[in-house]
Design an enzyme around this catalytic site. Structure first.
Site, PDB file in Angstrom:
ATOM      1  N   GLY A  17       0.804  -1.500   0.096  1.00  0.00           N
ATOM      2  CA  GLY A  17       0.006  -0.164   0.007  1.00  0.00           C
ATOM      3  C   GLY A  17       0.800   1.341   0.086  1.00  0.00           C
ATOM      4  N   ARG A  70     -14.623 -15.060 -10.194  1.00  0.00           N
ATOM      5  CA  ARG A  70     -13.945 -13.348 -10.224  1.00  0.00           C
ATOM      6  C   ARG A  70     -15.034 -12.590 -10.167  1.00  0.00           C
ATOM      7  NH1 ARG A  70     -10.077 -11.838 -15.105  1.00  0.00           N
ATOM      8  NH2 ARG A  70     -11.794 -12.950 -16.304  1.00  0.00           N
ATOM      9  N   MET A  95      -3.030  -6.935  -7.531  1.00  0.00           N
ATOM     10  CA  MET A  95      -2.220  -8.104  -8.229  1.00  0.00           C
ATOM     11  C   MET A  95      -3.228  -9.093  -9.000  1.00  0.00           C
ATOM     12  SD  MET A  95       0.628  -6.820  -8.003  1.00  0.00           S
ATOM     13  CE  MET A  95       1.779  -7.806  -8.773  1.00  0.00           C
ATOM     14  N   ARG A  96      -4.418  -8.856  -9.391  1.00  0.00           N
ATOM     15  CA  ARG A  96      -5.475  -9.565  -9.811  1.00  0.00           C
ATOM     16  C   ARG A  96      -5.810  -8.902 -11.205  1.00  0.00           C
ATOM     17  NH1 ARG A  96      -5.418 -14.117  -6.810  1.00  0.00           N
ATOM     18  NH2 ARG A  96      -5.449 -13.390  -4.790  1.00  0.00           N
ATOM     19  N   HIS A 114       2.320   0.377 -13.193  1.00  0.00           N
ATOM     20  CA  HIS A 114       3.015  -0.973 -13.439  1.00  0.00           C
ATOM     21  C   HIS A 114       4.639  -0.643 -13.436  1.00  0.00           C
ATOM     22  CE1 HIS A 114       4.132  -4.972 -14.753  1.00  0.00           C
ATOM     23  NE2 HIS A 114       4.900  -4.297 -15.604  1.00  0.00           N
TER      24      HIS A 114
HETATM   25  C1  GAR Z   1       4.246  -1.250  -7.192  1.00  0.00           C
HETATM   26  O1  GAR Z   1       5.410  -1.291  -7.476  1.00  0.00           O
HETATM   27  C2  GAR Z   1       3.321  -1.363  -8.464  1.00  0.00           C
HETATM   28  O2  GAR Z   1       3.856  -0.761  -9.521  1.00  0.00           O
HETATM   29  C3  GAR Z   1       3.163  -2.806  -8.625  1.00  0.00           C
HETATM   30  O3  GAR Z   1       3.122  -3.137  -7.233  1.00  0.00           O
HETATM   31  C4  GAR Z   1       3.711  -2.547  -6.335  1.00  0.00           C
HETATM   32  C5  GAR Z   1       2.591  -2.323  -5.174  1.00  0.00           C
HETATM   33  O4  GAR Z   1       3.230  -1.493  -4.339  1.00  0.00           O
HETATM   34  N1  GAR Z   1       2.083  -3.205  -9.429  1.00  0.00           N
HETATM   35  C6  GAR Z   1       2.337  -4.261 -10.233  1.00  0.00           C
HETATM   36  O5  GAR Z   1       3.060  -5.005 -10.523  1.00  0.00           O
HETATM   37  C7  GAR Z   1       1.044  -4.250 -11.174  1.00  0.00           C
HETATM   38  N2  GAR Z   1       1.246  -5.144 -12.333  1.00  0.00           N
HETATM   39  P1  GAR Z   1       2.690  -0.982  -3.212  1.00  0.00           P
HETATM   40  O6  GAR Z   1       1.598  -1.862  -2.704  1.00  0.00           O
HETATM   41  O7  GAR Z   1       3.870  -0.597  -1.846  1.00  0.00           O
HETATM   42  O8  GAR Z   1       2.000   0.198  -3.787  1.00  0.00           O
END
Ligand code: GAR
Length: 219
Positions: A17, A70, A95-96, A114
């Site tokens: 988060g 889903r 992540m879904r 991303h």
């Molecule tokens: C972040 O680096 C975001 O870009 C990535 O997950 C992480 C979440 O971090 N998202 C993906 O890989 C989506 N495909 P956070 O929970 O600390 O924001």
């Protein structure tokens, strides 16, 4: 800041988060004309939910029922979004993969971040793959969400140089720091009406974005 009322955000998370926190700070400090009206996590144990609850946000766990079910998650999430009267769905480490009907129902109103220079390195383990390929540059991309994974019109990219001696962890940390800048920036554009969605394309300040805006962080 304009006189328009704050853009009401639904933020979907799955874990830490930190992007939610960066966004929350930008809203609270009125750096952007938005407010986090709802946080949804598909994982009840996500640390990001604790942050959201500490801040007194409407934060809900909607446990992921499995890919085959889903639609149940999406129905519950859509009902929560409608109840909270949200206007933009912000995927922040969610992540879904959302279904095409769900995405179509919210066309032009879902953003994702991303950790790669899309279209390079969609999917997981982007930092590891960037190092393995000996890339010289890396970064993150904010884009509108369409039915395809980590695809959709790109809006803003952060770029950093890969340094000799970088590890997966060091690279991840530097990219994440840029994410915390570019995601609030794009949502601010949206809140000001500068960023629009027209006929499947991203428009900024009245012109189509054929390429994303690029912000360099260690030029
Ligand atoms: C972040 O680096 C975001 O870009 C990535 O997950 C992480 C979440 O971090 N998202 C993906 O890989 C989506 N495909 P956070 O929970 O600390 O924001």
């Amino acid at each position: 800041m304009s006189a328009r009322s704050p853009l009401r955000l639904a933020v979907f998370i799955s874990g830490r988060g930190s992007n939610l926190a960066a966004l929350g700070h930008a809203c609270r400090e009125r750096r952007i004309g938005a407010e986090v009206a709802l946080v949804v996590s598909d994982r009840p144990e996500a640390p990001g939910l604790l942050i959201a609850r500490e801040w007194g946000l409407d934060a809900r766990a909607i446990p992921w029922p499995g890919a085959a079910r889903r639609a149940e998650f999406e129905q519950a999430a859509a009902a929560a979004m409608a109840a909270a009267d949200t206007q933009l769905l912000v995927l922040a480490g969610f992540m879904r993969i959302l279904s095409e009907p769900f995405v179509a129902a919210h066309a032009g109103a879902i953003l994702n971040i991303h950790p790669s220079l899309l279209p390079l390195y969609p999917g997981l383990h982007t930092h590891r793959r960037v190092l393995a390929a000996r890339e010289r540059e890396h970064g993150a991309t904010v884009h509108f969400v369409t039915g395809e994974l980590d695809n959709g019109p790109r809006v803003l990219q952060s770029k950093i140089r890969v340094r000799p001696g970088d590890t997966e962890a060091s690279l991840a940390a530097r990219v994440l720091a840029t994410e915390h800048v570019i995601y609030p920036r794009v949502i601010g554009w949206r809140a000001e009406g500068r960023l629009q969605w027209r006929a499947g394309a991203a428009w900024l300040d009245g012109a189509p974005l054929t390429e994303p805006v690029v912000e360099r962080f260690d030029a």
